[in-house]
Design an enzyme around this catalytic site. Structure first.
Site, mmCIF file in Angstrom:
data_model
loop_
_atom_site.group_PDB
_atom_site.id
_atom_site.type_symbol
_atom_site.label_atom_id
_atom_site.label_comp_id
_atom_site.label_asym_id
_atom_site.label_seq_id
_atom_site.Cartn_x
_atom_site.Cartn_y
_atom_site.Cartn_z
ATOM 1 N N ASP A 228 0.854 -1.171 0.000
ATOM 2 C CA ASP A 228 0.000 0.000 0.000
ATOM 3 C C ASP A 228 0.899 1.233 0.000
ATOM 4 O O ASP A 228 2.097 1.148 0.290
ATOM 5 C CB ASP A 228 -0.902 -0.022 1.244
ATOM 6 C CG ASP A 228 -1.881 1.134 1.278
ATOM 7 O OD1 ASP A 228 -2.353 1.531 0.197
ATOM 8 O OD2 ASP A 228 -2.155 1.644 2.374
ATOM 9 N N ASN B 140 19.432 -44.313 14.350
ATOM 10 C CA ASN B 140 18.508 -43.215 14.052
ATOM 11 C C ASN B 140 18.623 -42.106 15.101
ATOM 12 O O ASN B 140 18.638 -40.909 14.778
ATOM 13 C CB ASN B 140 17.083 -43.759 14.012
ATOM 14 C CG ASN B 140 16.088 -42.742 13.477
ATOM 15 O OD1 ASN B 140 16.280 -42.160 12.417
ATOM 16 N ND2 ASN B 140 15.017 -42.524 14.227
#
Length: 887
Positions: free
Chosen positions: A351, A717
């Site tokens: 704007d 993991n």
């Protein structure tokens, strides 16, 4: 008087509108009706509604509020947050892990679920705060005519058909059709972005407009009366108003961002790996080894290993780190996922008023008739504004605040004699002052077209020239140059006359008739100027690959001026009327080349955002007004500023606390750093899992025992996950933040397909080294089989852990790792620690617990050769992908 029945079809037409930004057809039709037809249409009268009528309409159609508080309950919020593929997958695996006794895996995955769902709940809990801000805007009273008498009532109790009275300072309580007005000027910048008030009339003067806020007979809810007075009839209330349609929009669930979509795509990709792999691994091991229970636990462990359970944590930490970095630069991040979108943004729509400009009208120029700077003109303007006693408008305040005025206007030497007040018929305001020489001087200020006919001469360089036709055309051309350059222009004129005494019976000695034979002195020009940092910020954004477009409700002349000031091209300009006439496809095409959109409504702003998004752009929007709220909500990242209204701040994803827009450029860079670090984890996890698919499937087929025990897979993991926890702290190479980096699943897929098999190659070389060089084929006796299995599993465990940990340093950069680009110290330290643990664990007591066996001495040089070869091959493949521009 008989009670009128309000036509139900009118209310139905008002209240059945969908939650889109618009003015209902009833309001548009009301704008062009004459007074009698208007009152008949809304079943009302000039003396107002009866109290019973108003109560009936209020009971039937509800209060005049913008948004109803319909917040979902906690159960619904939890449900929304939990409907996520990664959350569902982790939940299933966590339940299976707990059921099978694997508490460690179940606990870690449960923690990830709580973290992911908790962050989502925090975002959902804030969803309706924008509606609350809008409701607060109308917690005032208004003057209505009820039972023929003026009455102050709460705005929430106003109904369609009410007759309202408006005066200076009043907030417009609903969408109101003006019946009669006296010099009514309304400030509607909150809806349009205009810096100056607009005049409203009792007769529509712009009936053909396609832009709702340009209707001159409708005053909209959320605007206010600057000056004058009026009477009008309420034609829409609550959600049926123009502002109400915005309230409904900003309470809708926010659209999924490009980043959210990308993470979801990655999660589904990992889920597909799991869906394919787990049944295959289970069946192959079950049939090949004959131990279905062992095969089941192995398959579950593989599923856990393929699941990117660290993704929510890595994403959350990366985004949180980015939010903290931006907070130190005076940027408040309200929606944390928007940080990445800020980095991916390649188009910024902004704007004008309050974002690029200061949202404060200032006196920019004071010049003679040839537009040369003139201190005399400035002094006249100051005395005119200083001595007037009426309500000073924003232009008067700008003149008085001008820093140069006191140095040029010697006020103490003059005394006020009289004033001729402003009125909207002649559009002039005059004061009369007595000069030190003893003469009276009339100083007039007004619109050039109003001042010119009252002037006999004009002054230029101390000489006086007649205001004949030829000169008038030339003078008109000069002041129109100022108007065309975006200035609001007032003309200044004066004349000296002998002192005049007061005539008996007259209140003042001077009248409007004295505003004749004036001498035109010059002009004062006003502008809402751009912020000092706007031009620099735009240049910096453009240098980082962000296209800046201005989207404003103000007129195109003013907008062109501001664009020129901040260095934006105005070669391609679209007006709101142009946008209105275009289809979505046409607008999407035009929006790509248009830099300035002017005279656009909130609906147009939203359409422009969607049009650019339809062309695969990541769009940011920066605004500060009520009219910007829908666009802020629709954009991938909504940005507001420190001076914004509450609703704009609530609708935005981030707020700039400093007036300097340079922090926006810094935020873009920070967003790209966040994305780069998240992408490192995603690439690493996806390529590693893709390679592991081939390794696990191959090993399951030809290795006569489980290639790795379930507990070993989980330990691998866990250690690998720990090595990646420092990724959010990692450095990012400058070239990775030079341009926007949107999420591209095709690039990720190419990376996975090309990099993933590299790890499988060296997994298979390790298999063959363990099977043939270290005789792990030997399963002739149970003891031999157990020893072979333990040695094979240890060798693959160490190789798998070390290659995965080391390869992070190759994938984290597009440069040559270690030489041209080095990781952050935390990432180096965690990697070194995990490498050390991987080397030491086979010979440790923990290794015995996990079923490991000390490795032969020959294994370690072979492992070093494997690691070096793996790094070189991965670097070569990565370099090839970069040359092909595939990643």
């Amino acid at each position: 008087m008989p009670t009128a029945v309000f036509p139900k079809h009118v209310f139905a037409a008002i209240h059945r509108e969908k939650p889109q930004i618009h003015v209902s057809k009833v309001v548009v039709e009301a704008a062009t009706m004459d007074a009698a037809s208007l009152l008949a249409r809304f079943a009302t009268r000039s003396s107002g509604l009866m109290a019973e009528e108003a109560d009936g309409r209020l009971a039937e159609h509800g209060p005049n509020v913008l948004a109803k508080d319909q917040r979902p309950g906690m159960a619904r919020l939890v449900w929304r947050a939990a409907i996520n593929p990664l959350v569902l997958l982790l939940t299933v695996l966590a339940c299976i892990s707990f059921a099978t006794g694997d508490v460690r895996a179940g606990f870690v995955m449960s923690l990830m679920i709580v973290l992911g769902v908790g962050l989502k709940l925090v975002q959902e809990a804030r969803a309706d705060s924008a509606a609350a801000k809008l409701r607060a805007m109308i917690s005032v009273t208004a003057t209505v005519i009820r039972d023929g008498q003026p009455l102050e009532v709460p705005v929430s109790r106003i109904v369609s058909g009410d007759i309202v009275q408006l005066a200076a300072g009043d907030m417009i309580p609903a969408d109101v059709r003006i019946l009669g007005a006296k010099d009514l000027f309304v400030t509607q910048g909150s809806l349009t972005g205009e810096s100056f008030p607009v005049e409203k009339f009792g007769v529509e003067k712009n009936a053909k407009t396609t832009v709702a806020v340009e209707l001159t007979s409708i005053a909209f809810l959320g605007t206010s009366v600057e000056s004058g007075s009026a009477t009008g009839v309420v034609v829409a209330t609550g959600g049926a108003t123009y502002l109400g349609s915005m309230a409904q929009l900003v309470t809708q669930p926010q659209a999924e961002t490009a980043f959210d979509k990308g993470i979801a795509q990655f999660t589904w990709l990992m889920l597909q790996f799991v869906i394919v792999m787990v049944p295959l691994v289970f069946l192959i091991n079950g049939f090949a080894k004959g131990n279905w229970g062992e095969a089941f636990f192995f398959a579950i462990a593989v599923a856990v290993g393929l699941t990117p359970e660290m993704l929510p944590m890595i994403v959350a930490v990366c985004l949180s780190k980015g939010a903290l970095a931006m907070s130190r630069k005076q940027v408040i991040v309200k929606r944390i996922n928007a940080i990445q979108n800020l980095g991916a943004m390649d188009v910024l729509c902004t704007d004008k008023t309050g974002t690029l400009t200061m949202d404060r009208v200032i006196l920019e120029r004071h010049c003679d008739v040839e537009l040369k700077e003139s201190d005399d003109v400035l002094a006249l303007a100051y005395m005119n504004s200083h001595f007037q006693t009426g309500l000073k408008n924003i232009l008067d305040r700008a003149i008085l605040a001008h820093t140069e005025t006191h140095a040029h206007a010697n006020i103490p030497e003059y005394a006020k004699v009289d004033e001729i007040p402003f009125d909207f018929q002649r559009r002039i305001m005059s004061v009369v002052v007595r000069t030190p020489e003893g003469t009276d001087r009339i100083i007039s200020k007004g619109a050039p077209e109003a001042i010119f006919p009252r002037c006999a001469n004009f002054e230029l360089n101390g000489q006086f020239y007649p205001m004949d036709h030829a000169h008038i055309e030339t003078l008109k051309h000069e002041y129109e140059r100022l108007s065309a350059d975006g200035f609001r222009v007032l003309a200044m004129a004066s004349k000296d006359i002998p002192q005049r005494g007061v005539v008996a019976g007259d209140a003042t000695p001077y009248t409007q008739a004295d505003e004749s034979g004036l001498i035109l002195k010059g002009y004062v020009a006003f502008l809402d100027p751009p912020k000092d940092t706007a031009a620099k910020a735009i240049l910096a954004l453009q240098a980082h690959g962000v296209i800046v477009k201005v989207v404003t409700g103000d007129n195109d002349l003013v907008a062109r001026k501001i664009c020129k000031e901040v260095g934006l091209s105005t070669e391609f300009v679209l007006l709101g009327s142009d946008v209105e006439a275009m289809s979505d496809e046409q607008l999407a095409e035009a929006a790509l080349q248009t830099t300035l959109f002017a005279r656009v409504s909130p609906a147009h702003k939203q359409r422009i955002i969607h049009a650019l998004q339809s062309r695969k752009h990541i769009v940011g929007f920066m605004g500060d007004g009520i009219n910007d709220a829908p666009a802020l909500r629709a954009a991938d990242v909504g940005i507001s500023v420190d001076t914004a209204v509450d609703i704009a701040k609530e609708s935005a994803d981030m707020i700039l606390l400093e007036k300097s827009l340079m922090v926006l450029e810094a935020g873009v860079v920070e967003g790209r750093k966040v994305f780069a670090n998240i992408l490192k984890y995603v690439r690493m996890g996806a390529s590693s899992n893709f390679g592991n698919m081939f390794s696990v499937l191959g090993a399951s087929v030809f290795v006569p025992y489980l290639p790795m025990a379930p507990i070993q897979i989980l330990a691998n993991n866990m250690l690998y996950d720990i090595s990646q926890t420092a990724i959010p702290t990692d450095e990012v190479d400058p070239e990775q933040v030079e341009k926007p980096r949107p999420w591209d699943i095709r690039q990720l897929t190419r990376f996975i397909v090309c990099i993933g098999p590299c790890s499988s190659i060296f997994d298979y070389t390790t298999f063959f080294i363990m099977l043939y060089l270290f005789q792990c084929w030997n399963v002739s006796t149970p003891d031999a089989a157990a020893n072979s299995a333990s040695l094979f599993q240890t060798g693959w465990f160490v190789e798998s852990l070390l290659t995965q940990t080391l390869i992070i340093h190759v994938i984290r950069t597009n440069r040559i790792p270690f030489l041209q680009s080095r990781a952050s110290w935390p990432l180096i330290v965690t990697s070194a620690c995990i490498l050390g643990i991987g080397i030491a664990i086979p010979s440790s007591p923990l290794g015995s617990y996990l079923g490991f066996t000390p490795l032969p001495a020959l294994y370690w040089p072979l492992l070093a050769l494997t690691l070096l070869s793996y790094v070189i091959l991965t670097q070569l493949v990565k370099s090839w992908l970069l040359r092909m521009n595939w990643i």
